[in-house]
Design an enzyme around this catalytic site. Structure first.
Site, PDB file in Angstrom:
ATOM      1  N   CYS A   3       0.815  -1.223   0.000  1.00 40.71           N
ATOM      2  CA  CYS A   3       0.000   0.000   0.000  1.00 40.71           C
ATOM      3  C   CYS A   3       0.847   1.270   0.000  1.00 40.71           C
ATOM      4  O   CYS A   3       0.329   2.357  -0.224  1.00 40.71           O
ATOM      5  CB  CYS A   3      -0.943   0.005   1.203  1.00 40.71           C
ATOM      6  SG  CYS A   3      -2.104  -1.362   1.172  1.00 40.71           S
ATOM      7  N   ASN A   6     -10.143   0.353   1.031  1.00 39.45           N
ATOM      8  CA  ASN A   6      -8.691   0.415   0.903  1.00 39.45           C
ATOM      9  C   ASN A   6      -8.294   0.003  -0.517  1.00 39.45           C
ATOM     10  O   ASN A   6      -8.334  -1.177  -0.856  1.00 39.45           O
ATOM     11  CB  ASN A   6      -8.055  -0.518   1.945  1.00 39.45           C
ATOM     12  CG  ASN A   6      -6.539  -0.531   1.878  1.00 39.45           C
ATOM     13  OD1 ASN A   6      -5.944   0.061   0.989  1.00 39.45           O
ATOM     14  ND2 ASN A   6      -5.924  -1.213   2.827  1.00 39.45           N
ATOM     15  N   HIS A  22      -2.895   7.155   4.132  1.00 40.68           N
ATOM     16  CA  HIS A  22      -3.401   5.933   3.501  1.00 40.68           C
ATOM     17  C   HIS A  22      -4.771   5.602   4.094  1.00 40.68           C
ATOM     18  O   HIS A  22      -4.967   5.643   5.307  1.00 40.68           O
ATOM     19  CB  HIS A  22      -2.403   4.809   3.758  1.00 40.68           C
ATOM     20  CG  HIS A  22      -2.845   3.477   3.254  1.00 40.68           C
ATOM     21  ND1 HIS A  22      -3.486   3.314   2.044  1.00 40.68           N
ATOM     22  CD2 HIS A  22      -2.732   2.232   3.797  1.00 40.68           C
ATOM     23  CE1 HIS A  22      -3.747   2.028   1.867  1.00 40.68           C
ATOM     24  NE2 HIS A  22      -3.314   1.350   2.913  1.00 40.68           N
TER      25      HIS A  22
HETATM   26  N1  COA Z   1     -17.558  -8.787  10.141  1.00 40.49           N
HETATM   27  C1  COA Z   1     -17.900  -9.136  11.383  1.00 40.49           C
HETATM   28  N2  COA Z   1     -17.022  -9.541  12.297  1.00 40.49           N
HETATM   29  C2  COA Z   1     -15.729  -9.604  11.939  1.00 40.49           C
HETATM   30  C3  COA Z   1     -15.297  -9.258  10.653  1.00 40.49           C
HETATM   31  C4  COA Z   1     -16.273  -8.841   9.739  1.00 40.49           C
HETATM   32  N3  COA Z   1     -15.965  -8.488   8.486  1.00 40.49           N
HETATM   33  N4  COA Z   1     -13.969  -9.419  10.596  1.00 40.49           N
HETATM   34  C5  COA Z   1     -13.573  -9.832  11.788  1.00 40.49           C
HETATM   35  N5  COA Z   1     -14.634  -9.963  12.615  1.00 40.49           N
HETATM   36  C6  COA Z   1     -14.650 -10.382  14.001  1.00 40.49           C
HETATM   37  C7  COA Z   1     -13.479 -11.247  14.371  1.00 40.49           C
HETATM   38  O1  COA Z   1     -13.717 -12.597  14.009  1.00 40.49           O
HETATM   39  C8  COA Z   1     -13.423 -11.045  15.851  1.00 40.49           C
HETATM   40  O2  COA Z   1     -14.400 -11.869  16.447  1.00 40.49           O
HETATM   41  P1  COA Z   1     -14.100 -12.605  17.849  1.00 40.49           P
HETATM   42  O3  COA Z   1     -13.872 -11.506  18.836  1.00 40.49           O
HETATM   43  O4  COA Z   1     -15.343 -13.382  18.068  1.00 40.49           O
HETATM   44  O5  COA Z   1     -12.877 -13.435  17.595  1.00 40.49           O
HETATM   45  C9  COA Z   1     -13.873  -9.598  16.048  1.00 40.49           C
HETATM   46  O6  COA Z   1     -14.555  -9.247  14.830  1.00 40.49           O
HETATM   47  C10 COA Z   1     -12.751  -8.626  16.273  1.00 40.49           C
HETATM   48  O7  COA Z   1     -11.760  -8.892  15.310  1.00 40.49           O
HETATM   49  P2  COA Z   1     -10.434  -8.044  15.252  1.00 40.49           P
HETATM   50  O8  COA Z   1      -9.570  -8.589  14.153  1.00 40.49           O
HETATM   51  O9  COA Z   1      -9.835  -7.916  16.621  1.00 40.49           O
HETATM   52  O10 COA Z   1     -11.046  -6.640  14.821  1.00 40.49           O
HETATM   53  P3  COA Z   1     -10.298  -5.255  14.739  1.00 40.49           P
HETATM   54  O11 COA Z   1     -11.010  -4.271  15.536  1.00 40.49           O
HETATM   55  O12 COA Z   1      -8.811  -5.391  14.908  1.00 40.49           O
HETATM   56  O13 COA Z   1     -10.533  -4.866  13.210  1.00 40.49           O
HETATM   57  C11 COA Z   1      -9.390  -4.841  11.109  1.00 40.49           C
HETATM   58  C12 COA Z   1     -10.022  -5.695  12.194  1.00 40.49           C
HETATM   59  C13 COA Z   1      -8.823  -5.742  10.046  1.00 40.49           C
HETATM   60  C14 COA Z   1     -10.460  -3.955  10.526  1.00 40.49           C
HETATM   61  C15 COA Z   1      -8.277  -3.971  11.734  1.00 40.49           C
HETATM   62  O14 COA Z   1      -7.418  -4.774  12.509  1.00 40.49           O
HETATM   63  C16 COA Z   1      -7.465  -3.267  10.718  1.00 40.49           C
HETATM   64  O15 COA Z   1      -7.951  -2.413  10.012  1.00 40.49           O
HETATM   65  N6  COA Z   1      -6.170  -3.566  10.634  1.00 40.49           N
HETATM   66  C17 COA Z   1      -5.295  -2.960   9.682  1.00 40.49           C
HETATM   67  C18 COA Z   1      -5.495  -3.664   8.385  1.00 40.49           C
HETATM   68  C19 COA Z   1      -4.859  -2.947   7.256  1.00 40.49           C
HETATM   69  O16 COA Z   1      -4.678  -1.765   7.297  1.00 40.49           O
HETATM   70  N7  COA Z   1      -4.510  -3.668   6.233  1.00 40.49           N
HETATM   71  C20 COA Z   1      -3.979  -3.144   5.036  1.00 40.49           C
HETATM   72  C21 COA Z   1      -2.618  -2.665   5.265  1.00 40.49           C
HETATM   73  S1  COA Z   1      -2.172  -1.629   3.971  1.00 40.49           S
END
Ligand code: COA
Length: 345
Positions: A131, A302, A272
């Site tokens: 990214c 994204n 970003h």
């Molecule tokens: N819909 C519903 N629930 C979801 C889900 C979705 N699309 N994706 C994950 N969950 C659930 C998980 O299974 C987890 O459930 P659990 O508590 O029962 O295990 C819960 O939501 C929390 O998951 P978690 O991964 O801790 O959520 P988060 O708050 O960290 O958000 C992201 C997840 C991916 C949105 C976040 O971590 C993020 O944006 N990270 C950076 C990613 C990024 O920038 N990537 C590109 C880099 S350039």
């Protein structure tokens, strides 16, 4: 944990005076027609509009057609940028494309665009920085222009992440969208114009947090790699989240140090667009006013290496960047990589 060595202040000799300024003479952007909303995603995986909106800030994203490739979207963004810059494609000296989802592994998408745009004089290559791809590509092109090697350069950020998304994995498939943006750089003899500073960093230790396992020499394509979905993006979202905030804040501080600018001199921060919470946390960590942070994540999700250039193009079209304004672009991504660019318009 970010690579500590990448954060050491670099000596002034790392930034020798350059004979030319690299000015941004034009920008353009393009997204595919098809819109995929959060409600649409509710029908594909076990998710909800509420979860996606609250955890990411995304409402919809654009998804390319099955027969659409990166260059199909990028070529339109390039044409817009060239038109605004008043530059003929035949006069381009350089094309640099930031992408990890090019038309094919090789030749580069930059070479595909060179042919499609009609730019026979231009050297052309791709940059792989996840990214952070557009920031890396812009920094590389700036060096060519500022040193006098190239008079005009076309810099592109294009990504069709939908093509490498595992549509059964709700933790990633809700996040990504497709799109492209382009900027034309021109050499200018006036000092203090255009790109004022760039900052690039990387930490290969974090490569395991965001990657596509197969399709390279480690795991060449086979029936097994396809069956095991190894040609799709794997991500540890939590690990990336923490480093994303620190790394973009870090790049911002480096750019201020290099340019001698203060917070008040920066008209707009364009981070970003990976997660609204990451953007807000970065601004908060820096104590940077949120009203001067550009956000369009709700519309596009994204788009990886395309987010910052699409946002820059939109911000300019919306009149949020006027002549003389300083804008700072920031990004982080697979590698891990991160960095930023300070530009005076
Ligand atoms: N819909 C519903 N629930 C979801 C889900 C979705 N699309 N994706 C994950 N969950 C659930 C998980 O299974 C987890 O459930 P659990 O508590 O029962 O295990 C819960 O939501 C929390 O998951 P978690 O991964 O801790 O959520 P988060 O708050 O960290 O958000 C992201 C997840 C991916 C949105 C976040 O971590 C993020 O944006 N990270 C950076 C990613 C990024 O920038 N990537 C590109 C880099 S350039």
């Amino acid at each position: 944990m970010l690579n500590p060595a990448a954060h050491q202040p670099r000596s002034a000799s790392a930034w020798p005076a350059q004979p030319f300024s690299a000015v941004v003479a034009g920008t353009g952007s393009q997204v595919p027609e098809r819109v995929l909303t959060n409600a649409d995603l509710e029908k594909i995986v076990d998710t909800s509009d509420q979860w996606i909106t609250e955890r990411t800030g995304m409402k919809e994203r654009h998804i390319s057609a099955p027969d659409e490739a990166a260059s199909d979207i990028a070529v339109k963004a390039c044409e817009k940028a060239l038109t605004e810059a008043g530059v003929e494609s035949a006069d381009l000296d350089l094309i640099v494309v930031g992408t990890v989802t090019g038309d094919m592994p090789f030749p580069s998408t930059a070479c595909v665009l060179q042919q499609r745009l009609g730019a026979p004089r231009a050297a052309a290559f791709d940059v792989s920085a996840g990214c952070t791809g557009f920031i890396y590509a812009l920094s590389v092109a700036r060096q060519f222009v500022a040193s006098g090697t190239s008079r005009t350069a076309l810099v592109v950020g294009v990504e069709l992440l939908s093509k490498i998304t595992d549509w059964t994995d709700r933790s990633t498939c809700v996040l990504f969208g497709d799109g492209a943006g382009a900027a034309v750089l021109k050499a200018d003899t006036r000092p203090g114009k255009g790109i004022l500073a760039t900052y690039l960093a990387a930490d290969g230790n974090g490569g395991k947090h965001l990657y596509m396992p197969a399709g390279g020499s480690r795991h060449p394509a086979s029936a097994e790699t396809v069956r095991e979905r190894l040609h799709t993006c794997k991500m540890n979202g939590n690990a990336i989240f923490k480093d994303a905030v620190r790394s973009m804040a870090d790049a911002f501080r480096h750019l201020l140090r290099q340019t001698g600018l203060g917070f008040d001199d920066v008209k707009l921060m364009i981070p970003h667009q990976a997660n609204l919470r990451i953007i807000e946390a970065t601004a908060k960590l820096l104590n940077f006013p949120p009203e001067r942070v550009f956000v369009n994540i709700a519309k596009y999700g994204n788009t990886s290496s395309a987010t910052t250039i699409i946002a820059l193009d939109e911000a300019r079209a919306a009149g949020r960047i006027l002549p003389g304004d300083v804008v700072i672009l920031l990004a982080f991504g697979a590698g891990l990589t991160w960095g930023g660019v300070a530009i005076r318009f």
